[in-house]
Design a protein around this motif. Structure first.
Motif, PDB file in Angstrom:
ATOM      1  N   THR A   1      45.611  45.536  54.667  1.00 38.23           N
ATOM      2  CA  THR A   1      46.948  45.588  54.243  1.00 38.23           C
ATOM      3  C   THR A   1      46.927  46.977  53.586  1.00 38.23           C
ATOM      4  O   THR A   1      46.016  47.435  52.944  1.00 38.23           O
ATOM      5  CB  THR A   1      47.046  44.606  52.910  1.00 38.23           C
ATOM      6  OG1 THR A   1      46.826  43.481  53.406  1.00 38.23           O
ATOM      7  CG2 THR A   1      48.401  44.605  52.333  1.00 38.23           C
TER       8      THR A   1
ATOM      9  N   ASP B   1      43.566  47.637  51.562  1.00 37.65           N
ATOM     10  CA  ASP B   1      42.788  46.392  51.247  1.00 37.65           C
ATOM     11  C   ASP B   1      42.341  45.835  52.061  1.00 37.65           C
ATOM     12  O   ASP B   1      42.912  45.283  53.058  1.00 37.65           O
ATOM     13  CB  ASP B   1      43.814  45.580  50.258  1.00 37.65           C
ATOM     14  CG  ASP B   1      43.029  44.407  49.789  1.00 37.65           C
ATOM     15  OD1 ASP B   1      41.858  44.498  49.599  1.00 37.65           O
ATOM     16  OD2 ASP B   1      43.757  43.143  49.572  1.00 37.65           O
TER      17      ASP B   1
ATOM     18  N   LEU C   1      40.536  42.533  53.591  1.00 42.56           N
ATOM     19  CA  LEU C   1      40.074  41.278  53.496  1.00 42.56           C
ATOM     20  C   LEU C   1      39.407  40.695  54.554  1.00 42.56           C
ATOM     21  O   LEU C   1      40.081  40.433  55.486  1.00 42.56           O
ATOM     22  CB  LEU C   1      41.256  40.499  52.916  1.00 42.56           C
ATOM     23  CG  LEU C   1      41.191  39.114  52.688  1.00 42.56           C
ATOM     24  CD1 LEU C   1      40.095  38.616  51.589  1.00 42.56           C
ATOM     25  CD2 LEU C   1      42.294  38.301  52.592  1.00 42.56           C
TER      26      LEU C   1
ATOM     27  N   ASP D   1      34.927  33.655  41.485  1.00 44.09           N
ATOM     28  CA  ASP D   1      35.955  33.078  42.275  1.00 44.09           C
ATOM     29  C   ASP D   1      35.996  31.730  42.188  1.00 44.09           C
ATOM     30  O   ASP D   1      34.621  31.081  42.281  1.00 44.09           O
ATOM     31  CB  ASP D   1      36.001  33.778  43.599  1.00 44.09           C
ATOM     32  CG  ASP D   1      37.289  33.090  44.531  1.00 44.09           C
ATOM     33  OD1 ASP D   1      38.342  32.791  43.899  1.00 44.09           O
ATOM     34  OD2 ASP D   1      37.026  33.046  45.946  1.00 44.09           O
TER      35      ASP D   1
ATOM     36  N   ASP E   1      39.216  35.849  48.190  1.00 42.46           N
ATOM     37  CA  ASP E   1      40.558  36.197  47.646  1.00 42.46           C
ATOM     38  C   ASP E   1      40.673  35.804  46.169  1.00 42.46           C
ATOM     39  O   ASP E   1      41.371  34.687  45.907  1.00 42.46           O
ATOM     40  CB  ASP E   1      41.890  35.698  48.294  1.00 42.46           C
ATOM     41  CG  ASP E   1      43.054  36.242  47.937  1.00 42.46           C
ATOM     42  OD1 ASP E   1      43.187  37.316  47.606  1.00 42.46           O
ATOM     43  OD2 ASP E   1      44.074  35.688  48.439  1.00 42.46           O
TER      44      ASP E   1
ATOM     45  N   VAL F   1      41.688  35.603  42.173  1.00 38.94           N
ATOM     46  CA  VAL F   1      43.072  35.591  41.548  1.00 38.94           C
ATOM     47  C   VAL F   1      43.300  37.027  40.970  1.00 38.94           C
ATOM     48  O   VAL F   1      44.597  37.222  41.296  1.00 38.94           O
ATOM     49  CB  VAL F   1      42.794  34.547  40.280  1.00 38.94           C
ATOM     50  CG1 VAL F   1      43.941  34.710  39.132  1.00 38.94           C
ATOM     51  CG2 VAL F   1      42.363  33.055  40.519  1.00 38.94           C
TER      52      VAL F   1
ATOM     53  N   PHE G   1      43.240  39.676  42.861  1.00 41.49           N
ATOM     54  CA  PHE G   1      43.867  40.395  43.944  1.00 41.49           C
ATOM     55  C   PHE G   1      45.041  39.550  44.282  1.00 41.49           C
ATOM     56  O   PHE G   1      46.096  40.291  44.701  1.00 41.49           O
ATOM     57  CB  PHE G   1      42.880  40.517  45.117  1.00 41.49           C
ATOM     58  CG  PHE G   1      41.876  41.580  44.971  1.00 41.49           C
ATOM     59  CD1 PHE G   1      41.806  42.744  45.398  1.00 41.49           C
ATOM     60  CD2 PHE G   1      40.737  41.225  43.935  1.00 41.49           C
ATOM     61  CE1 PHE G   1      41.099  43.817  45.375  1.00 41.49           C
ATOM     62  CE2 PHE G   1      39.660  42.173  44.117  1.00 41.49           C
ATOM     63  CZ  PHE G   1      39.852  43.389  44.601  1.00 41.49           C
ATOM     64  N   ARG G   2      45.065  38.321  43.962  1.00 41.00           N
ATOM     65  CA  ARG G   2      46.268  37.342  44.672  1.00 41.00           C
ATOM     66  C   ARG G   2      47.383  37.937  43.593  1.00 41.00           C
ATOM     67  O   ARG G   2      48.530  37.814  43.923  1.00 41.00           O
ATOM     68  CB  ARG G   2      46.012  35.874  44.446  1.00 41.00           C
ATOM     69  CG  ARG G   2      44.921  35.665  45.357  1.00 41.00           C
ATOM     70  CD  ARG G   2      44.792  34.037  45.884  1.00 41.00           C
ATOM     71  NE  ARG G   2      44.810  33.195  44.422  1.00 41.00           N
ATOM     72  CZ  ARG G   2      43.415  32.648  44.125  1.00 41.00           C
ATOM     73  NH1 ARG G   2      42.596  33.069  44.845  1.00 41.00           N
ATOM     74  NH2 ARG G   2      43.345  32.200  43.119  1.00 41.00           N
ATOM     75  N   THR G   3      47.064  38.179  42.396  1.00 42.69           N
ATOM     76  CA  THR G   3      48.327  38.400  41.311  1.00 42.69           C
ATOM     77  C   THR G   3      48.571  39.942  41.211  1.00 42.69           C
ATOM     78  O   THR G   3      49.433  40.320  40.581  1.00 42.69           O
ATOM     79  CB  THR G   3      48.007  37.874  40.072  1.00 42.69           C
ATOM     80  OG1 THR G   3      46.769  38.511  39.576  1.00 42.69           O
ATOM     81  CG2 THR G   3      47.837  36.432  40.307  1.00 42.69           C
TER      82      THR G   3
ATOM     83  N   GLU H   1      49.683  42.518  43.131  1.00 47.09           N
ATOM     84  CA  GLU H   1      50.844  43.085  43.721  1.00 47.09           C
ATOM     85  C   GLU H   1      52.147  42.684  42.825  1.00 47.09           C
ATOM     86  O   GLU H   1      53.010  43.656  42.735  1.00 47.09           O
ATOM     87  CB  GLU H   1      51.336  42.423  44.924  1.00 47.09           C
ATOM     88  CG  GLU H   1      52.340  43.238  45.834  1.00 47.09           C
ATOM     89  CD  GLU H   1      52.277  42.849  47.282  1.00 47.09           C
ATOM     90  OE1 GLU H   1      53.507  42.991  47.969  1.00 47.09           O
ATOM     91  OE2 GLU H   1      51.259  42.124  47.898  1.00 47.09           O
TER      92      GLU H   1
ATOM     93  N   ARG I   1      40.569  38.372  33.809  1.00 42.49           N
ATOM     94  CA  ARG I   1      40.125  37.095  34.623  1.00 42.49           C
ATOM     95  C   ARG I   1      39.102  36.400  34.072  1.00 42.49           C
ATOM     96  O   ARG I   1      38.915  35.324  33.800  1.00 42.49           O
ATOM     97  CB  ARG I   1      40.040  36.981  35.856  1.00 42.49           C
ATOM     98  CG  ARG I   1      39.798  35.906  36.794  1.00 42.49           C
ATOM     99  CD  ARG I   1      40.861  34.933  36.681  1.00 42.49           C
ATOM    100  NE  ARG I   1      40.703  33.669  37.146  1.00 42.49           N
ATOM    101  CZ  ARG I   1      40.910  32.455  36.978  1.00 42.49           C
ATOM    102  NH1 ARG I   1      41.789  32.192  35.922  1.00 42.49           N
ATOM    103  NH2 ARG I   1      40.570  31.259  37.594  1.00 42.49           N
TER     104      ARG I   1
END
Length: 332
Positions: free
Chosen positions: A3, A36, A38, A86, A114, A116, A118-120, A122, A149
């Motif tokens: 990404t 990024d 992944l 994670d 993945d 949390v 990194f998921r939030t 953006e 986190r």
């Protein structure tokens, strides 16, 4: 999967995402700010290396535990690996390594999970675009999200330990039901074991971040922005407070585990006590019955008309007297 992120009108924006790229379709280096990776393939790693002319660590290199393999300089790039927790909220915590390759103009993150933060992240960039306009600012914000986190997970663990304490020391209903209490204590031991695993991963994560942040500050002192330096100092303070809090919770887990085992031992001792007292109470009647069960011809009571009632009375008294004595001593 790769990404690519870049600046558009002062905001960090996702440029493109794909599982594979031909070399000719990679974005222009001047447009890219953060890459990024992944669960990258070998071809994706080679594509990023050719784009930025730097070395991307492999998964085996990321898993090495010595500090020299986790924090080092590759020409003008800082290569830093941190441990991130994670799956803590899903009940199955796991550790995952995340590597950051930082240069004055670009940031590369390499991960095989993945979590949390990194998921939030953006969405966080969209809320605070002014904090994500350079590679060092993006990394500082990512580190801040990881620390936040970790703090959230610590709060969940603290709340869970408080609930365990209430069940152990204040739930009188369980004490009135021995069988249910025993099953409950076994469940609590497993629960404490899961929390101890979570704390072990958090301890490793906080330790790795506590080493990473000073290394980043030292390695980027010539070009690190002032606001990023201030944010890194705040992250260091947060890490110190999290480390102290983690130590406190770890001690509480040890105490609750020992208390749970102690309550189980007390319950088992209570059962053994019942059997021991029963054995003592029935031992004298057994001796009397054994004596009068012998059929020797010279026994005076053998042909006595009241011999049988006398033997029963003697057995009853021999059981009642120890019972009364135990009661007087407070053993029953």
């Amino acid at each position: 999967m790769m990404t690519f992120y870049g600046l558009r009108e002062g905001r960090m924006t996702r440029l493109t995402t794909a599982s594979a790229f031909p070399a000719s379709s990679l974005p222009a280096l001047s447009d890219v700010l953060w890459i990024d990776l992944l669960d990258p393939t070998h071809e994706e790693e080679r594509a990023v290396e050719s784009l930025l002319t730097l070395q991307v660590p492999t998964r085996q290199e990321m898993a090495e535990i010595e500090e020299s393999s986790r924090l080092y300089t590759d020409w003008d790039a800082l290569v830093m690996t941190a441990v991130v927790i994670d799956g803590a909220t899903e009940g199955r915590p796991a550790r995952t390594q995340v590597t950051f390759v930082l240069t004055p103009t670009h940031l590369v993150s390499v991960r095989y999970a993945d979590p949390v933060p990194f998921r939030t992240f953006e969405a966080k960039c969209q809320r605070q675009p002014e904090l994500h306009t350079s590679s060092d600012r993006i990394l500082a914000s990512l580190l801040d999200s990881i620390v936040e986190r970790a703090a959230d997970v610590l709060e969940l663990v603290a709340a869970d330990l408080n609930e365990v304490s209430v069940r152990l020391f204040f739930d009188e209903e369980q004490r009135r039901r021995p069988k249910r209490a025993e099953d409950e204590l076994q469940v609590l031991i497993k629960r404490l074991g899961r929390r101890n695993m979570t704390m072990a991963i958090l301890r490793e994560s906080v330790l790795s971040l506590s080493r990473l942040v000073p290394f980043m500050r030292q390695g980027t002192s010539e070009w690190l922005t002032e606001d990023c330096t201030r944010r890194l100092k705040m992250i260091e303070r947060d890490l110190r407070s999290l480390s102290a809090y983690e130590g406190q919770l770890s001690s509480e887990i040890v105490y609750l585990h020992e208390a749970t085992l102690g309550l189980i031992n007390l319950a088992q001792n209570r059962i053994i006590k019942v059997f021991s007292i029963a054995a003592v109470l029935f031992l004298p009647p057994t001796v009397v019955g054994t004596i009068y069960g012998m059929n020797f011809e010279a026994m005076p009571e053998l042909k006595w008309a009241f011999g049988y009632p006398f033997a029963l009375l003697l057995m009853g008294l021999s059981a009642a007297l120890p019972y009364y004595w135990f009661k007087q001593k407070g053993w029953l």
